[in-house]
Scaffold this motif. Sequence first.
Motif, mmCIF file in Angstrom:
data_model
loop_
_atom_site.group_PDB
_atom_site.id
_atom_site.type_symbol
_atom_site.label_atom_id
_atom_site.label_comp_id
_atom_site.label_asym_id
_atom_site.label_seq_id
_atom_site.Cartn_x
_atom_site.Cartn_y
_atom_site.Cartn_z
ATOM 1 N N HIS A 89 5.834 -6.660 10.386
ATOM 2 C CA HIS A 89 5.535 -5.263 10.711
ATOM 3 C C HIS A 89 6.751 -4.373 10.472
ATOM 4 N N PRO A 90 6.518 -3.179 9.958
ATOM 5 C CA PRO A 90 7.615 -2.237 9.739
ATOM 6 C C PRO A 90 8.193 -1.732 11.063
ATOM 7 N N LEU A 91 9.463 -1.357 11.034
ATOM 8 C CA LEU A 91 10.066 -0.687 12.183
ATOM 9 C C LEU A 91 9.657 0.779 12.193
ATOM 10 N N TYR A 92 9.767 1.430 11.054
ATOM 11 C CA TYR A 92 9.392 2.841 10.925
ATOM 12 C C TYR A 92 8.269 2.952 9.904
ATOM 13 N N LEU A 93 7.027 2.912 10.387
ATOM 14 C CA LEU A 93 5.887 3.062 9.484
ATOM 15 C C LEU A 93 5.686 4.525 9.103
ATOM 16 N N ARG A 94 6.054 5.406 10.017
ATOM 17 C CA ARG A 94 6.007 6.842 9.741
ATOM 18 C C ARG A 94 7.425 7.401 9.750
ATOM 19 N N GLU A 131 0.844 -1.196 0.000
ATOM 20 C CA GLU A 131 0.000 0.000 0.000
ATOM 21 C C GLU A 131 0.881 1.250 0.000
ATOM 22 N N SER A 132 0.342 2.338 -0.516
ATOM 23 C CA SER A 132 1.126 3.569 -0.656
ATOM 24 C C SER A 132 1.590 4.115 0.686
ATOM 25 N N TRP A 133 0.833 3.847 1.763
ATOM 26 C CA TRP A 133 1.191 4.362 3.082
ATOM 27 C C TRP A 133 2.199 3.480 3.809
ATOM 28 N N ASP A 134 2.504 2.321 3.238
ATOM 29 C CA ASP A 134 3.307 1.320 3.928
ATOM 30 C C ASP A 134 4.802 1.634 3.821
ATOM 31 N N THR A 189 2.160 -5.139 3.814
ATOM 32 C CA THR A 189 0.964 -5.296 2.987
ATOM 33 C C THR A 189 1.265 -6.013 1.674
ATOM 34 N N ASN A 190 2.514 -5.999 1.235
ATOM 35 C CA ASN A 190 2.880 -6.778 0.051
ATOM 36 C C ASN A 190 2.863 -8.276 0.345
ATOM 37 N N ALA A 191 3.006 -8.656 1.616
ATOM 38 C CA ALA A 191 2.849 -10.064 2.000
ATOM 39 C C ALA A 191 1.387 -10.387 2.291
#
Length: 282
Positions: free
Chosen positions: A66-71, A21-24, A101-103
């Motif tokens: 899960h991302p470490l730095y989502l923002r 997703e674009s926000w990911d 989200t790609n997974a």
Amino acid sequence: MPRLSEVIAALENLWPAERAESWDAVGTVVGEPDQEVTRVLFAVDPVQEIVDEAVKLGADLLVTHHPLYLRGTTTVAASHFKGRVVHSLIKNDIALHVAHTNADTADPGVSDALAGALDLRVVGPLVPDPTDTSGRRGLGRVCEVDPPMTVRELAARAAERLPATAQGIRVAGDPEATVRTIAVSGGSGDSLFDQVRASGVDAFLTADLRHHPVSEFIADRAHSPLALLDAAHWATEWPWCELAAAQLDEISDRHGWDLRVHVSRTVTDPWTSHSPSPGAPN
């Protein structure tokens, strides 16, 4: 031994970053492309406990959902817990790669792993990816329950098969209703209620269900007589770690890499205990 860049290329082939997703915030967060990789650890969360486990294991690469730095951030100072994670990874020559989200939408992906853990037969995606001509990729999965079970029995199976958490499985709806078809979506799923209704399933299993959306969904019994099963976010996504590890194992064997691939069983769900209300319904 393969170099990190080679392993990352294989992972990107499984979960292309452009499908996030674009926000990911996916992809490689830390890592030297030319470093050798011999041992890989898969986990849901890039938290300090998992990094410590990777250090103890001697892993060269940590792959998390899960991302470490989502923002965005302006610092990786060790005075903050995310900065400490970065410092620990770099000091111990451990790379970090994220597939989020790609997974989720991959084939197979997070919801396939969730369905597999519950012995459900996947029929197709709940929200198909319009760019996939095969019709297999997309968010969530619609599944058949064979043989049919009651909502209560299905909740008990989920509680038994998914990793144990303080929350367990919450149910909204008739616990004795029969379930022949079910939609599943790893992670937060109450944004998918419209698609769940349209799919015609008998139940929906996901995580992070909030009071107001659930109350409104269940109140609309004329259009949505289905049951909701709410599991812990971490528990619904952990089965993907085993699926992803098996995929990398197969790639390693095919290329003769001889990677040692591991799955963390450290529980990083943030809820640590649960006290049921006296007289609460089972």
